[in-house]
Enzyme design. Structure first.
Site, PDB file in Angstrom:
ATOM      1  N   CYS A  79      41.301  34.701  37.383  1.00 57.98           N
ATOM      2  CA  CYS A  79      42.195  34.406  36.244  1.00 57.98           C
ATOM      3  C   CYS A  79      42.926  35.119  35.676  1.00 57.98           C
ATOM      4  O   CYS A  79      42.509  36.304  35.799  1.00 57.98           O
ATOM      5  CB  CYS A  79      41.044  33.522  35.048  1.00 57.98           C
TER       6      CYS A  79
ATOM      7  N   HIS B 254      36.601  46.303  33.829  1.00 59.13           N
ATOM      8  CA  HIS B 254      37.834  45.472  34.155  1.00 59.13           C
ATOM      9  C   HIS B 254      39.201  46.090  33.789  1.00 59.13           C
ATOM     10  O   HIS B 254      39.700  45.936  32.813  1.00 59.13           O
ATOM     11  CB  HIS B 254      37.638  44.017  33.463  1.00 59.13           C
TER      12      HIS B 254
ATOM     13  N   CYS C 172      45.866  39.955  34.287  1.00 58.00           N
ATOM     14  CA  CYS C 172      44.464  40.274  35.267  1.00 58.00           C
ATOM     15  C   CYS C 172      44.715  40.350  36.832  1.00 58.00           C
ATOM     16  O   CYS C 172      43.698  40.693  37.511  1.00 58.00           O
ATOM     17  CB  CYS C 172      43.326  39.688  34.600  1.00 58.00           C
TER      18      CYS C 172
END
Length: 436
Positions: A422, A392, A99
């Protein structure tokens, strides 16, 4: 505090971020259903170059990433160069840091600028949760390889005769950590329990995220940084993110059941970020190159930090680890920041990181620091909403956050902003950006 490490080139130039753009983000299997990540990447880079009026040959490097890899286009960066009319001599390579992938892409271009090997480059990422690499079982894969080497038809038939119906079933991409077998939602549940985060707190954060994102769109704050996108059959445009709940009410969140720990859990689909399709990119240059081209930068990259922790317990604490390091390298404290943008993978993960940043005990016993990073001022935090609302697309989120933060800093008259996330594998990323 250790000495700050300025991000400057050999000639003393700052690293300028001159443009940023993204597609609207779309929930899985909606508008971008059937559009692969490489096409989303071409879409945003092509549009960004067209809007910027920067000659294509000015861009000397493109670093791009995707998390959900497509075997037919393993180097998405080079495919974007070849598919957008850029010079064929433009260097291009791909990166992946879960990510935090577009954070890594930005860092890589910045390092090339500091080394003096380029003067301008593009960084970004794209992901599609709608076009997935559906695999085959290990047994079928091995049989197909052996059959390819078999010399006679009888040898091939003998190999295929060993297969059973279950061996022919498609294998979807794994949603769990390779090393632990834990899903991200399982880790979010861990963190909720470890840090005493309630369902009510998680739902409230998710509700806030949607409210602020809806308001940002309503006030026109995002229109300059989000392109209008068309997807086959090219009839209806997508102009805004389609995950945002424009009429969000707290009562709606309370209706959902836990998604991971069905009996005792607090993490739901509503207080987590959804699977999403989209792409985002930024153009970086040396400050002097931007001046030569008559470009006014959105802002500058002041510092960055990447960290890694154990994956078995609370592995999504990357922001709590990487933020103090990025602040230290920038020569700043949390109080010096005008804005703080933290990736909301899950409300539980976000709230746990906020607790850790404010915790003296966490600072001393876990980070080995003499004092806490600091308590985050809510008036500075995710002021336009976050990933729970926007969605996302894994590799695109960092570039979205950087562009969004710089635009908001400029609206506020400048200052420093923190963007942090994160990532799977216990990774963390943080960047300090500055606008004037």
């Amino acid at each position: 505090m250790s000495q700050a490490l300025p991000l400057i080139t050999r000639q003393g130039d700052r690293i300028a971020i001159v443009r940023g753009l993204r597609t609207p983000f779309a929930r899985q299997a909606t508008v971008f259903h059937g559009v692969p990540a490489v096409d989303l990447g071409k879409m945003v880079v092509g549009e960004m170059l067209a809007r910027s009026d920067i000659p294509a040959d000015v861009i000397e490097q493109l670093v791009f990433g995707q998390v959900v890899q497509m075997p037919e286009a393993p180097n998405i960066a080079r495919e974007i160069v070849l598919g957008t009319g850029m010079s064929v001599h433009t260097d291009a390579y791909s990166v992946s840091r879960a990510c935090a992938t577009s954070f890594q892409a930005v860092a890589n271009v910045a390092e090339s600028l500091m080394a003096g090997t380029i003067r301008a480059g593009i960084a970004g990422g794209a992901d599609s949760s709608s076009v997935l690499p559906i695999g085959v079982s290990k047994t079928l894969a091995r049989t197909l390889v052996d059959a390819n080497k078999a010399r006679t038809l009888s040898q091939k038939l003998k190999l295929f005769s060993r297969l059973r119906p279950r061996d022919l079933l498609p294998v979807p991409p794994a949603v769990a950590e390779y090393s632990t077998g834990l899903r991200m939602g399982d880790t979010a549940e861990q963190m909720a329990k470890s840090w005493g985060i309630t369902r009510e707190q998680q739902d409230a954060l998710a509700h806030r995220s949607h409210q602020l994102a809806a308001k940002a769109w309503e006030e026109g704050k995002l229109s300059a940084e989000v392109m209008t996108a068309y997807a086959p059959p090219f009839r209806e445009p997508l102009e805004q993110d389609n995950n945002i709940r424009k009429n969000s009410t707290l009562a709606d969140y309370q209706k959902l059941r836990p998604a991971f720990d069905r009996k005792h859990g607090t993490v739901t689909a509503a207080n987590s970020t959804p699977l999403t399709d989209g792409a985002a990119a930024v153009i970086l240059m040396t400050e002097s190159r931007a001046k030569e081209l008559g470009l006014t930068p959105l802002g500058y990259l002041r510092s960055y930090a990447f960290t890694a922790i154990d994956v078995w317990q609370d592995m999504l604490l990357g922001p709590a680890w990487s933020t103090p390091l990025a602040l230290e390298r920038a020569g700043l404290t949390l109080a010096d920041l005008t804005l703080i943008d933290m990736h909301e993978a899950f409300a539980a993960q976000t709230l746990a990181n906020l607790q850790c940043l404010a915790s003296e005990r966490f600072a001393r016993e876990v980070l080995g620091r003499s004092q806490a990073t600091g308590e985050v001022d809510e008036s500075k935090f995710n002021v336009l909403g976050g990933s729970i609302a926007y969605g996302h697309p894994f590799a695109a989120t960092g570039a979205r956050m950087i562009t969004q933060t710089l635009h908001e800093l400029r609206r506020r008259g400048g200052g420093f902003g923190l963007v942090t996330a994160c990532a799977a594998g216990g990774l963390g990323a943080a960047m300090i950006v500055e606008a004037e």
